[in-house]
Design a protein around this motif. Structure first.
Motif, PDB file in Angstrom:
ATOM      1  N   ARG A   6     -46.674  51.772   9.433  1.00 28.04           N
ATOM      2  CA  ARG A   6     -46.430  52.663  10.577  1.00 28.04           C
ATOM      3  C   ARG A   6     -47.651  52.778  11.464  1.00 28.04           C
ATOM      4  O   ARG A   6     -48.778  52.513  11.073  1.00 28.04           O
ATOM      5  N   ALA A   8     -49.105  55.982  13.737  1.00 27.96           N
ATOM      6  CA  ALA A   8     -48.817  57.423  13.774  1.00 27.96           C
ATOM      7  C   ALA A   8     -49.742  58.170  14.734  1.00 27.96           C
ATOM      8  O   ALA A   8     -50.599  58.941  14.314  1.00 27.96           O
ATOM      9  N   PRO A   9     -49.572  57.945  16.024  1.00 28.71           N
ATOM     10  CA  PRO A   9     -50.492  58.580  16.975  1.00 28.71           C
ATOM     11  C   PRO A   9     -50.210  60.067  17.184  1.00 28.71           C
ATOM     12  O   PRO A   9     -49.078  60.525  16.986  1.00 28.71           O
ATOM     13  N   SER A  10     -51.241  60.782  17.557  1.00 28.25           N
ATOM     14  CA  SER A  10     -51.089  62.182  17.950  1.00 28.25           C
ATOM     15  C   SER A  10     -51.063  62.211  19.472  1.00 28.25           C
ATOM     16  O   SER A  10     -51.972  61.686  20.104  1.00 28.25           O
ATOM     17  N   GLU A  42     -47.240  62.336  15.659  1.00 30.39           N
ATOM     18  CA  GLU A  42     -47.866  63.408  14.874  1.00 30.39           C
ATOM     19  C   GLU A  42     -48.279  64.546  15.801  1.00 30.39           C
ATOM     20  O   GLU A  42     -49.440  64.665  16.196  1.00 30.39           O
ATOM     21  N   TYR A 194     -52.521  68.251   8.851  1.00 31.99           N
ATOM     22  CA  TYR A 194     -52.292  66.819   8.993  1.00 31.99           C
ATOM     23  C   TYR A 194     -52.027  66.119   7.647  1.00 31.99           C
ATOM     24  O   TYR A 194     -51.061  65.368   7.510  1.00 31.99           O
ATOM     25  N   ARG A 212     -54.466  51.629   9.072  1.00 32.62           N
ATOM     26  CA  ARG A 212     -55.078  52.516  10.076  1.00 32.62           C
ATOM     27  C   ARG A 212     -56.583  52.277  10.073  1.00 32.62           C
ATOM     28  O   ARG A 212     -57.111  51.514   9.254  1.00 32.62           O
ATOM     29  N   LEU A 216     -60.306  56.931   9.042  1.00 26.43           N
ATOM     30  CA  LEU A 216     -59.409  57.762   8.233  1.00 26.43           C
ATOM     31  C   LEU A 216     -59.503  57.422   6.741  1.00 26.43           C
ATOM     32  O   LEU A 216     -58.692  57.897   5.944  1.00 26.43           O
TER      33      LEU A 216
HETATM   34  N1  GLU Z   1     -52.246  60.988  13.594  1.00 26.61           N
HETATM   35  C1  GLU Z   1     -53.478  60.416  13.140  1.00 26.61           C
HETATM   36  C2  GLU Z   1     -54.361  60.069  14.328  1.00 26.61           C
HETATM   37  O1  GLU Z   1     -53.855  59.924  15.428  1.00 26.61           O
HETATM   38  C3  GLU Z   1     -53.284  59.180  12.300  1.00 26.61           C
HETATM   39  C4  GLU Z   1     -52.757  59.487  10.962  1.00 26.61           C
HETATM   40  C5  GLU Z   1     -52.689  58.320   9.997  1.00 26.61           C
HETATM   41  O2  GLU Z   1     -52.636  57.144  10.414  1.00 26.61           O
HETATM   42  O3  GLU Z   1     -52.636  58.579   8.809  1.00 26.61           O
HETATM   43  O4  GLU Z   1     -55.551  59.942  14.171  1.00 26.61           O
END
Ligand code: GLU
Length: 279
Positions: A6, A8-10, A42, A194, A212, A216
Motif C-alpha cells: 500500500r 498511505a499518504p496523509s 490517513e 497513527y 515505505r 518510518l
Molecule cells: N501516513 C504516513 C505518512 O504519510 C505513512 C504511514 C505508513 O506508511 O505506515 O507518513
C-alpha cells in the motif's frame, strides 16, 4: 496469501518527489509480484487533513501512472473501529489515562533535542476522578509495563526487514518497542493515534508487505508490539532509502519541497521523474 502492498499518504499537503518515489516503489513491487496495490488515505488528524489535498493526491498519483483498488479506504470514516480497539486494550489493563500536557512533557528539553520517550503509570483513582470531574483533557497511553507482562516479555517479538533501516538494519529484527516509551493511543484532538490505525488497517486490507521510507523504520518496532497485543498478523517490511535533493537533504513538506503539481506544471513528465529516481 497474495502479495499486497500500500501507499498511505496523509492529506496534509501536496505530494513531492519523496512521496512519488515511495508510491512508485510500492506500485512497482506489487506489479512485479502480480499482487495488489492499495491506496489508503490517513486522515485521522482532522486538525491537519484537508479534502483538497486528498483530491490533489489522487490526481497526482493517477498522473504518475498508478492504479489502485477501489473503494479507497479513508481512515476518518472508521474512527469507531479504532476506538473499539483502544477499548479492547483498555479492558485488558493495557492502557492508562495520561493528563500531562505536551508542554509539561517538554520541560527542560532544548528545542533541538528529541522528545524523551515517556513512561508513566495510571494516577491514583481519587486523583484521576478529580481531574476527570474538572474536565481536564487526557490521552490514552499504551503501558509498556502492562504489555510486557501480558506477552511474557518482548523477546519473542520480531519482524522481517527486506529493505533496510537507517542504520542498515535488515533481515530478522528483534522489535524494541521500549525505544518509543508509552505511546499515545488516542487523544482528545486526534481521536486515534497513527500507529493503531495503521496496524488495524494493514491487517484488514490484507497487506503482506509494508513498503515505505526509512523515516518510518522506528514505527515498525511499535507497530509490531501492537500487532502482538491485538492478535494481528505481521507483514514483511521493506523500508526504502529516502530521496535527497540537490542540497543532500531529504524532501519534506515542511521545507516546501517542490510539489508534483509544480513539476507537472513546469512540463516534467512521469517518465522523467522515474528516470531521475532510478526507477
Ligand atoms: N501516513 C504516513 C505518512 O504519510 C505513512 C504511514 C505508513 O506508511 O505506515 O507518513
Amino acid at each position: 496469501m497474495r502479495f499486497a502492498t500500500r501507499f498511505a499518504p496523509s492529506p496534509t499537503g501536496y505530494l513531492h518527489r519523496g512521496h512519488a518515489f515511495s508510491a512508485l516503489t510500492a506500485f512497482d513491487a506489487a506489479r512485479a509480484a502480480g499482487g495488489r496495490f492499495v491506496l489508503r488515505i490517513e486522515d485521522i488528524d482532522a486538525t491537519r487533513a484537508r479534502p483538497e489535498y486528498e483530491a490533489a493526491i489522487l490526481d497526482d498519483l493517477a498522473w504518475l501512472g498508478l492504479a489502485w483498488e477501489t473503494p479507497v479506504r479513508r481512515q476518518s470514516e472508521h474512527l469507531a473501529d479504532y476506538h473499539a480497539a483502544v477499548d479492547r486494550l483498555r479492558e485488558r489493563g493495557l492502557a492508562y489515562r495520561c493528563f500531562r500536557t505536551r508542554k509539561e512533557l517538554d520541560i527542560g528539553r532544548a528545542p533541538h533535542e528529541p522528545a524523551v520517550p515517556f513512561t508513566g503509570a495510571p494516577l491514583p483513582a481519587a486523583e484521576e476522578a478529580a481531574r476527570l470531574q474538572r474536565g481536564e483533557p487526557f490521552a490514552w497511553r499504551l503501558s509498556l509495563d502492562a504489555a510486557r507482562t501480558a506477552l511474557g516479555g518482548f523477546e519473542g517479538l520480531a519482524f522481517v526487514e527486506e529493505g533496510a533501516g537507517p542504520g542498515g538494519e535488515t533481515g530478522r529484527i528483534a522489535a524494541r518497542p521500549e525505544l518509543a516509551g508509552d505511546i499515545v493511543l488516542a487523544r482528545k484532538d486526534v481521536g486515534v493515534a497513527y500507529h493503531l490505525a495503521v496496524v488495524l488497517d494493514d491487517a484488514l486490507q490484507g497487506i503482506t508487505h509494508v513498503i515505505r521510507g526509512q523515516d518510518l523504520f522506528e514505527a515498525a518496532h511499535i507497530q509490531r508490539l501492537l500487532q502482538a497485543l491485538l492478535g494481528l498478523p505481521t507483514p514483511t517490511y521493506r523500508h526504502h532509502r529516502l530521496l535527497t535533493g540537490p542540497d543532500g537533504r531529504r524532501y519534506a513538506k515542511r521545507d516546501r519541497a517542490q510539489t508534483l503539481r509544480e513539476l507537472r506544471a513546469a512540463g516534467v513528465t512521469p517518465e522523467q521523474l522515474r528516470a531521475e529516481m532510478g526507477l
